[in-house]
Design a protein around this motif. Structure first.
Motif, PDB file in Angstrom:
ATOM      1  N   ILE A  51      43.216 -58.176 152.567  1.00  7.86           N
ATOM      2  CA  ILE A  51      42.390 -58.008 151.372  1.00  7.86           C
ATOM      3  C   ILE A  51      41.169 -58.891 151.558  1.00  7.86           C
ATOM      4  O   ILE A  51      41.285 -60.124 151.571  1.00  7.86           O
ATOM      5  CB  ILE A  51      43.146 -58.413 150.097  1.00  7.86           C
ATOM      6  CG1 ILE A  51      44.347 -57.505 149.869  1.00  7.86           C
ATOM      7  CG2 ILE A  51      42.226 -58.362 148.885  1.00  7.86           C
ATOM      8  CD1 ILE A  51      45.134 -57.835 148.625  1.00  7.86           C
ATOM      9  N   GLN A  52      40.019 -58.258 151.733  1.00  8.65           N
ATOM     10  CA  GLN A  52      38.792 -59.005 151.992  1.00  8.65           C
ATOM     11  C   GLN A  52      39.008 -60.023 153.117  1.00  8.65           C
ATOM     12  O   GLN A  52      38.675 -61.198 153.009  1.00  8.65           O
ATOM     13  CB  GLN A  52      38.308 -59.697 150.709  1.00  8.65           C
ATOM     14  CG  GLN A  52      37.956 -58.693 149.610  1.00  8.65           C
ATOM     15  CD  GLN A  52      37.528 -59.351 148.313  1.00  8.65           C
ATOM     16  OE1 GLN A  52      37.689 -60.554 148.123  1.00  8.65           O
ATOM     17  NE2 GLN A  52      37.002 -58.557 147.399  1.00  8.65           N
ATOM     18  N   GLU A  53      39.615 -59.530 154.187  1.00 11.30           N
ATOM     19  CA  GLU A  53      39.865 -60.279 155.416  1.00 11.30           C
ATOM     20  C   GLU A  53      40.911 -61.374 155.251  1.00 11.30           C
ATOM     21  O   GLU A  53      41.077 -62.223 156.133  1.00 11.30           O
ATOM     22  CB  GLU A  53      38.565 -60.885 155.962  1.00 11.30           C
ATOM     23  CG  GLU A  53      37.501 -59.839 156.277  1.00 11.30           C
ATOM     24  CD  GLU A  53      36.237 -60.455 156.850  1.00 11.30           C
ATOM     25  OE1 GLU A  53      36.165 -61.701 156.934  1.00 11.30           O
ATOM     26  OE2 GLU A  53      35.324 -59.689 157.205  1.00 11.30           O
ATOM     27  N   MET A  54      41.650 -61.361 154.162  1.00 13.40           N
ATOM     28  CA  MET A  54      42.700 -62.339 153.928  1.00 13.40           C
ATOM     29  C   MET A  54      44.045 -61.628 153.796  1.00 13.40           C
ATOM     30  O   MET A  54      44.106 -60.472 153.375  1.00 13.40           O
ATOM     31  CB  MET A  54      42.417 -63.140 152.648  1.00 13.40           C
ATOM     32  CG  MET A  54      41.245 -64.097 152.782  1.00 13.40           C
ATOM     33  SD  MET A  54      41.686 -65.471 153.867  1.00 13.40           S
ATOM     34  CE  MET A  54      40.054 -66.133 154.240  1.00 13.40           C
ATOM     35  N   PRO A  55      45.162 -62.307 154.138  1.00 15.05           N
ATOM     36  CA  PRO A  55      46.473 -61.659 154.043  1.00 15.05           C
ATOM     37  C   PRO A  55      46.870 -61.358 152.601  1.00 15.05           C
ATOM     38  O   PRO A  55      46.482 -62.093 151.678  1.00 15.05           O
ATOM     39  CB  PRO A  55      47.419 -62.686 154.679  1.00 15.05           C
ATOM     40  CG  PRO A  55      46.719 -63.992 154.523  1.00 15.05           C
ATOM     41  CD  PRO A  55      45.256 -63.681 154.653  1.00 15.05           C
ATOM     42  N   LEU A  56      47.631 -60.289 152.437  1.00 16.51           N
ATOM     43  CA  LEU A  56      48.116 -59.935 151.105  1.00 16.51           C
ATOM     44  C   LEU A  56      49.229 -60.901 150.706  1.00 16.51           C
ATOM     45  O   LEU A  56      50.217 -61.061 151.420  1.00 16.51           O
ATOM     46  CB  LEU A  56      48.633 -58.500 151.094  1.00 16.51           C
ATOM     47  CG  LEU A  56      49.304 -58.038 149.794  1.00 16.51           C
ATOM     48  CD1 LEU A  56      48.323 -58.097 148.636  1.00 16.51           C
ATOM     49  CD2 LEU A  56      49.868 -56.642 149.945  1.00 16.51           C
ATOM     50  N   ARG A 230      39.345 -71.443 153.288  1.00 13.31           N
ATOM     51  CA  ARG A 230      39.188 -70.189 152.545  1.00 13.31           C
ATOM     52  C   ARG A 230      40.539 -69.551 152.276  1.00 13.31           C
ATOM     53  O   ARG A 230      40.775 -68.987 151.197  1.00 13.31           O
ATOM     54  CB  ARG A 230      38.313 -69.202 153.325  1.00 13.31           C
ATOM     55  CG  ARG A 230      36.817 -69.520 153.286  1.00 13.31           C
ATOM     56  CD  ARG A 230      36.016 -68.438 154.002  1.00 13.31           C
ATOM     57  NE  ARG A 230      36.256 -67.125 153.430  1.00 13.31           N
ATOM     58  CZ  ARG A 230      36.679 -66.053 154.111  1.00 13.31           C
ATOM     59  NH1 ARG A 230      36.939 -66.149 155.407  1.00 13.31           N
ATOM     60  NH2 ARG A 230      36.854 -64.903 153.502  1.00 13.31           N
ATOM     61  N   LEU A 231      41.460 -69.637 153.239  1.00 13.38           N
ATOM     62  CA  LEU A 231      42.802 -69.093 153.054  1.00 13.38           C
ATOM     63  C   LEU A 231      43.500 -69.781 151.884  1.00 13.38           C
ATOM     64  O   LEU A 231      44.129 -69.128 151.050  1.00 13.38           O
ATOM     65  CB  LEU A 231      43.625 -69.253 154.328  1.00 13.38           C
ATOM     66  CG  LEU A 231      45.126 -68.917 154.207  1.00 13.38           C
ATOM     67  CD1 LEU A 231      45.324 -67.456 153.831  1.00 13.38           C
ATOM     68  CD2 LEU A 231      45.859 -69.242 155.501  1.00 13.38           C
ATOM     69  N   VAL A 232      43.367 -71.101 151.808  1.00 13.42           N
ATOM     70  CA  VAL A 232      43.993 -71.836 150.703  1.00 13.42           C
ATOM     71  C   VAL A 232      43.387 -71.401 149.369  1.00 13.42           C
ATOM     72  O   VAL A 232      44.106 -71.198 148.383  1.00 13.42           O
ATOM     73  CB  VAL A 232      43.836 -73.354 150.909  1.00 13.42           C
ATOM     74  CG1 VAL A 232      44.334 -74.115 149.676  1.00 13.42           C
ATOM     75  CG2 VAL A 232      44.616 -73.796 152.145  1.00 13.42           C
ATOM     76  N   GLY A 233      42.064 -71.229 149.338  1.00 11.42           N
ATOM     77  CA  GLY A 233      41.430 -70.730 148.131  1.00 11.42           C
ATOM     78  C   GLY A 233      41.940 -69.347 147.754  1.00 11.42           C
ATOM     79  O   GLY A 233      42.146 -69.041 146.570  1.00 11.42           O
ATOM     80  N   HIS A 234      42.178 -68.508 148.752  1.00  8.50           N
ATOM     81  CA  HIS A 234      42.711 -67.163 148.526  1.00  8.50           C
ATOM     82  C   HIS A 234      44.122 -67.232 147.947  1.00  8.50           C
ATOM     83  O   HIS A 234      44.461 -66.487 147.013  1.00  8.50           O
ATOM     84  CB  HIS A 234      42.712 -66.407 149.854  1.00  8.50           C
ATOM     85  CG  HIS A 234      43.417 -65.089 149.828  1.00  8.50           C
ATOM     86  ND1 HIS A 234      42.938 -63.988 149.146  1.00  8.50           N
ATOM     87  CD2 HIS A 234      44.592 -64.691 150.400  1.00  8.50           C
ATOM     88  CE1 HIS A 234      43.767 -62.974 149.299  1.00  8.50           C
ATOM     89  NE2 HIS A 234      44.771 -63.374 150.051  1.00  8.50           N
ATOM     90  N   ILE A 235      44.948 -68.138 148.469  1.00  7.98           N
ATOM     91  CA  ILE A 235      46.308 -68.288 147.958  1.00  7.98           C
ATOM     92  C   ILE A 235      46.279 -68.664 146.480  1.00  7.98           C
ATOM     93  O   ILE A 235      47.008 -68.102 145.656  1.00  7.98           O
ATOM     94  CB  ILE A 235      47.073 -69.358 148.766  1.00  7.98           C
ATOM     95  CG1 ILE A 235      47.281 -68.882 150.207  1.00  7.98           C
ATOM     96  CG2 ILE A 235      48.424 -69.661 148.118  1.00  7.98           C
ATOM     97  CD1 ILE A 235      47.818 -69.963 151.133  1.00  7.98           C
ATOM     98  N   VAL A 236      45.418 -69.619 146.129  1.00  4.48           N
ATOM     99  CA  VAL A 236      45.323 -70.060 144.734  1.00  4.48           C
ATOM    100  C   VAL A 236      44.803 -68.927 143.854  1.00  4.48           C
ATOM    101  O   VAL A 236      45.305 -68.709 142.736  1.00  4.48           O
ATOM    102  CB  VAL A 236      44.413 -71.295 144.618  1.00  4.48           C
ATOM    103  CG1 VAL A 236      44.192 -71.667 143.155  1.00  4.48           C
ATOM    104  CG2 VAL A 236      45.015 -72.464 145.379  1.00  4.48           C
ATOM    105  N   ARG A 237      43.816 -68.193 144.345  1.00  3.78           N
ATOM    106  CA  ARG A 237      43.266 -67.093 143.548  1.00  3.78           C
ATOM    107  C   ARG A 237      44.338 -66.028 143.295  1.00  3.78           C
ATOM    108  O   ARG A 237      44.464 -65.528 142.171  1.00  3.78           O
ATOM    109  CB  ARG A 237      42.074 -66.465 144.273  1.00  3.78           C
ATOM    110  CG  ARG A 237      41.401 -65.339 143.486  1.00  3.78           C
ATOM    111  CD  ARG A 237      40.055 -64.987 144.094  1.00  3.78           C
ATOM    112  NE  ARG A 237      39.368 -64.003 143.277  1.00  3.78           N
ATOM    113  CZ  ARG A 237      39.299 -62.700 143.572  1.00  3.78           C
ATOM    114  NH1 ARG A 237      39.857 -62.241 144.675  1.00  3.78           N
ATOM    115  NH2 ARG A 237      38.670 -61.872 142.784  1.00  3.78           N
ATOM    116  N   MET A 238      45.095 -65.673 144.318  1.00  2.51           N
ATOM    117  CA  MET A 238      46.147 -64.677 144.134  1.00  2.51           C
ATOM    118  C   MET A 238      47.225 -65.192 143.181  1.00  2.51           C
ATOM    119  O   MET A 238      47.847 -64.425 142.452  1.00  2.51           O
ATOM    120  CB  MET A 238      46.765 -64.308 145.479  1.00  2.51           C
ATOM    121  CG  MET A 238      45.814 -63.627 146.453  1.00  2.51           C
ATOM    122  SD  MET A 238      45.099 -62.078 145.840  1.00  2.51           S
ATOM    123  CE  MET A 238      46.534 -60.995 145.898  1.00  2.51           C
TER     124      MET A 238
END
Length: 328
Positions: A51-56, A230-238
């Motif tokens: 999802i936007q280059e980040m894992p689901l 960025r991955l950590v930010g993605h985890i928090v956003r999800m």
């Protein structure tokens, strides 16, 4: 708003939409019960789905799974329709509304103009209720909103037929029969058993195993690489911004367990509800620690975040192992 339909605010869109539709059809059910009977709680870490280059990373079941779960638990039949063209989807929705039907829709958040601009993003699994239309405006009960709203047909068509992952393809749904007003104890126990089974699945991408998989991946991250922050930010956003997120879903399921203790004839569920609230608090603590690192208030420390996740995986494994035994 039509007196025939009552808008109810909810924590999560699909469980809120399902609960509101069932209430409209004579089954008095709250959102926590709909979420629990629908088996809404889950976890998945799918690094091969991007999802936007980040894992689901998902903290709930896939779209429409709550509808299917409620149908299985209560014997409620939902008619679900998808369309190959905008014209066909629009015509079908108009026809149903003209017949007095109240309809659930799957949409994209991005194209719904009543959402604040800073809250719009390309998420194609948002659910809402349409209960009428006036001219070119649809009357919408969005369960995550405090009040009903209007949406022009052009905007709603864009939202219903958005492209990309989980493309809604004009999906609409509505109950066609509610068998009764009582919820059998067996139905509640079986729904809990299904969630416990999925959280204990012996796979490295689902349930407690998925949390451990995410922890292992994060623990190996190089703190010097910007993509890992960025991955950590993605985890928090999800976890905290998509629907009710990781902690919020735990709180919602805890409310279900509390409510279910009496009708399921299993008083111990109230104690499990308290334990799950504590796990939800631990998810919030993880999100806070991660967010502080993303905002450069604390040093970026992937192994420390991984330890948080390993502890959560152990807590959820223990919790669902005991919960499964309690309802078996």
């Amino acid at each position: 708003m039509s007196a025939a339909f009552q808008h109810r605010h909810a924590a999560h869109c699909e469980s809120g939409t399902v609960a509101n539709l069932l209430n409209h059809h004579g089954l008095p059910i709250g959102e926590p019960m709909a979420f629990g009977l629908g088996g809404g709680l889950s976890f998945a870490y799918l690094p091969f789905v991007r999802i936007q280059e980040m894992p689901l990373i998902a903290y709930r079941v896939p779209p429409r799974a709550i509808i299917r779960g409620v149908r299985k638990s209560l014997g409620v039949h939902f008619r679900i329709e998808r369309f190959s063209s905008v014209a066909a989807g629009e015509a079908r929705l108009d026809a149903l509304l003209d017949q007095g039907q109240v309809v659930g829709l799957q949409t994209s958040v991005y194209w719904l103009p009543y959402f604040p601009e800073d809250m719009r993003f390309h998420f194609n699994a948002h659910n809402l209720v349409v209960y009428g239309r006036e001219g070119d405006d649809y009357l919408i009960s969005d369960p995550v909103g405090e009040h009903p709203v209007r949406c022009h047909r052009d905007d709603l068509n864009r939202a219903r037929f958005a492209k990309g992952m989980l493309a809604p393809k004009g999906t609409l749904y509505f109950p066609t029969g509610v068998p009764g007003r009582d919820i059998p104890p067996k139905a509640i126990r079986q729904a809990i058993h299904r969630v416990a089974w999925s959280m204990l699945a012996p796979l490295p991408v689902f349930g407690a195993g998925g949390i451990r998989g995410l922890a292992r991946s994060l623990g190996k991250a190089d703190p010097a690489k910007a993509d890992n922050l960025r991955l950590v930010g993605h985890i928090v956003r999800m976890q905290e911004e998509i629907g009710t997120g990781g902690a919020g879903f735990r709180f919602l399921y805890a409310a279900f367990l509390q409510e279910a203790a009496q009708p399921a004839e299993c008083p111990a569920l109230a104690e499990f509800a308290d334990r799950l609230m504590d796990i939800g608090d631990a998810w919030r603590a993880f999100a806070l620690a991660a967010a502080r690192m993303v905002k450069v208030r604390d040093p970026f420390d992937p192994p420390a975040l991984a330890e948080h996740l390993f502890a959560l995986a152990a807590a959820e494994k223990g919790f669902f192992t005991e919960l499964k035994a309690a309802v078996s």
